[in-house]
Scaffold this active site. Sequence first.
Site, PDB file in Angstrom:
ATOM      1  CB  CYS A   1      15.473  46.032  13.847  1.00 28.04           C
ATOM      2  SG  CYS A   1      16.542  44.895  14.757  1.00 28.04           S
TER       3      CYS A   1
ATOM      4  CB  CYS B   1      13.636  42.834  16.165  1.00 29.49           C
ATOM      5  SG  CYS B   1      13.905  42.041  14.567  1.00 29.49           S
TER       6      CYS B   1
ATOM      7  CE  LYS C   1       9.186   7.642   5.042  1.00 29.19           C
ATOM      8  NZ  LYS C   1       9.597   8.091   6.369  1.00 29.19           N
TER       9      LYS C   1
ATOM     10  CD  GLU D   1      -2.404  -1.251   2.773  1.00 32.00           C
ATOM     11  OE1 GLU D   1      -3.525  -0.735   2.970  1.00 32.00           O
ATOM     12  OE2 GLU D   1      -1.760  -1.821   3.670  1.00 32.00           O
TER      13      GLU D   1
ATOM     14  CB  CYS E   1      18.125  40.183  15.865  1.00 35.10           C
ATOM     15  SG  CYS E   1      17.595  41.870  16.269  1.00 35.10           S
TER      16      CYS E   1
ATOM     17  CE  LYS F   1       5.217   5.585   6.601  1.00 38.05           C
ATOM     18  NZ  LYS F   1       5.221   7.049   6.755  1.00 38.05           N
TER      19      LYS F   1
ATOM     20  CB  CYS G   1      18.732  42.585  12.774  1.00 36.99           C
ATOM     21  SG  CYS G   1      17.024  42.030  12.563  1.00 36.99           S
TER      22      CYS G   1
ATOM     23  CE1 TYR H   1      -8.355   7.387  -1.317  1.00 35.65           C
ATOM     24  CE2 TYR H   1      -6.096   8.178  -1.199  1.00 35.65           C
ATOM     25  CZ  TYR H   1      -7.263   8.000  -1.904  1.00 35.65           C
ATOM     26  OH  TYR H   1      -7.360   8.434  -3.201  1.00 35.65           O
TER      27      TYR H   1
ATOM     28  CG  ASP I   1       3.543  12.993   4.724  1.00 34.18           C
ATOM     29  OD1 ASP I   1       3.527  12.524   5.876  1.00 34.18           O
ATOM     30  OD2 ASP I   1       4.272  13.931   4.387  1.00 34.18           O
TER      31      ASP I   1
END
Length: 712
Positions: A412, A433, A315, A113, A427, A115, A409, A225, A117
């Site tokens: 900022c 910020c 997998k 089957e 930062c 798999k 940053c 499913y 997600d």
Amino acid sequence: MTTDLQARITALTERLHHLNYQYYQRDISEIPDQEFDQLLAELAELEKQHPELAHPNSPTQRVGGTITKQFPTAAHRYPMLSLGNTYSEADLREFDERVQKGLEGADYAYVCELKFDGVAMSLTYEAGQLTQGVTRGDGTRGDVVTSSVRTIKNLPLHLRTAGPAQPPEFEVRGEIFMPLPVFAELNAEREENGEALLANPRNAASGALKLQDSALVAARRLRFYAYSFLMPGRSSLPTHSASLEALSAWGLPVSDTWRRCGSIAEVLDFVHEWDKKRFTLPVATDGIVIKIDDFRQQELLGYTAKSPRWAIAYKYPAEAGRTRLRDVQYQVGRTGAVTPVALLDPVPLAGTVVKRASMHNANQIAALDIRLNDMVFVEKGGEIIPKITGVDFTARPEDSQPIVYPTACPACNTPLIRPEGEAHFRCPNDRGCPPQRKAKLEHYVSRKALNIDGLGAETVGRFFDLGLVTDAASLYDLPAKAEELAQLDRMGEKSVQRLLAGLEQSKLVPFDQVLFGLGIRYVGETVAEKLANHYRTMEALMVATATELAAVPEVGGVIAESAAAWFQEPQNQELVARLRAAGVQLELTGEAPQAMSNRLEGLTFVLSGVFELHSRDELQALIEAHGGKITGSISKKLSYLVAGDKMGPAKREKATGFKVPIISEAELLAMLPAGPEATSAPAETADAAEDSAPSASNPTPIQGTGTQTSLF
């Protein structure tokens, strides 16, 4: 009159169930949409006038409308655990050799089957009616999300009578998912509105199920499913493939991509066939689940300590693409971490077109030696999140230059710092910020914190951009701005009233969730709960020193230093004062839990595995009530490892190496004082103990080899 109304409601209900089945399962439109809508409207009006005559699983439930302030939990009759997996075809051949040996040469077949997600879901049907939907949760208990599940259009609320005879009660396991076109459409809409994009379809489906308003769940257009059938006692269905056919005959959606394979060679053919073909499906997939088909052979093969010997998941390796890096964008998160994001030439990858990818941090950029205009290799982690994994150095331009990480940053312009031992530049301007301030607000209103109904991350971010809110305490000034809020696009009077009611309700949220919602660095849900239970009030917590905080179980030195520093800041003290003035809960209500005894004082315990008489939470409560402490790691200082069923071998081996005594649940209970209070869960968990105890109504799964059968 009543009899006629009941007959009409029943007829409409059955007719609409049939039309839904034809449309969502067989792609057949028996009547025009307008006629269907008229029938549905008639039924809704009759139910409105005579609610006592409405069927529990009426088709009108699919449009949503139920408001749930919180989700109750329920114990799984059969624990929902996980499969082990492999990325290697050689491992699949070794798996087949073990199966062959275990079955002593008998003939056998597999079922393969895809798999999917999504979000694992347990559904209960009684007398053909859907009665309950429960999430996986921690595997032993999950959230009851029945009202959300009822909105899923291809999931039957009432089963058909075709096929094999249905048991009076049975359970269906399956995957709830957001179709990829729906996910793409939703993200396109969010991008157009300037809202944060959803990370992947799985998270989007999970988040949708937890929405408090089932009408909003319905708008997310989730699908289901089925992949497993379970019932008390033994089923008349001899094989997994027969159970899939039965589920399909009863009207449950079963993906037609599964196949019965007579050999490991056929299994590998199936794996190869779907390696690329899976990207043509409207649902995210990341592998193949392979199971022995015959239930009796599953019983014979049994389990290892961690997984069934009769099933394995393959997998697929992440698909890689090659494209050019054009630029780098830097994003600032809630804690000030500055994360680089690669801007790429569009490249097709795992069924989508990728334009952006994670570069993680400065260390990763340096380790991979990534430069602007390089040709880079991109993969999708878990087939969803793109990331750069390498550089094609053979295609590097001669004039390429290393990427120079910013020293200020990007939001900022504050000089960045890099704390010792950390990979990210940060930062430090957490109060000035804008991205940090906005992210803190989004965290405060999130589900696991204050969970403010009508004020999600997108809305509060929009309010921040408009200058309507500046910090958590300013949220409680919004009632004075109700008229202004009602004038905003996509708001309106009803939305404003819902938001204001949510703000008022948030004042009842427990102290530990408020503490978590403040967003103190390193103070997650568990630590916030520990600190709240230990100090009871915000006043006591704010004057505690770092040394005192570090003495609280599961609060280490780094966490303690961070929390103490946060509470010493005048601006944070002012924020807490304003929250208190707004009426937010800053102390635990009720009396502190009373100790049952000091019998376990000075002892520390690790709990591992599945227990027969109590859940883990109940055993933890018992240990703490008798003076003991719970820890999450095994060390030489540990007093006892309490071992339940299916405990992993690694913990046992580590405990044995440290010469830590390993005891059973019964041996732990024998250490407690005699008397009914010694082995009973504290009052707040007594119901859970009753749910999880073995009983005549809590039998083993149909395959009869123990609780892990519920995986599939």
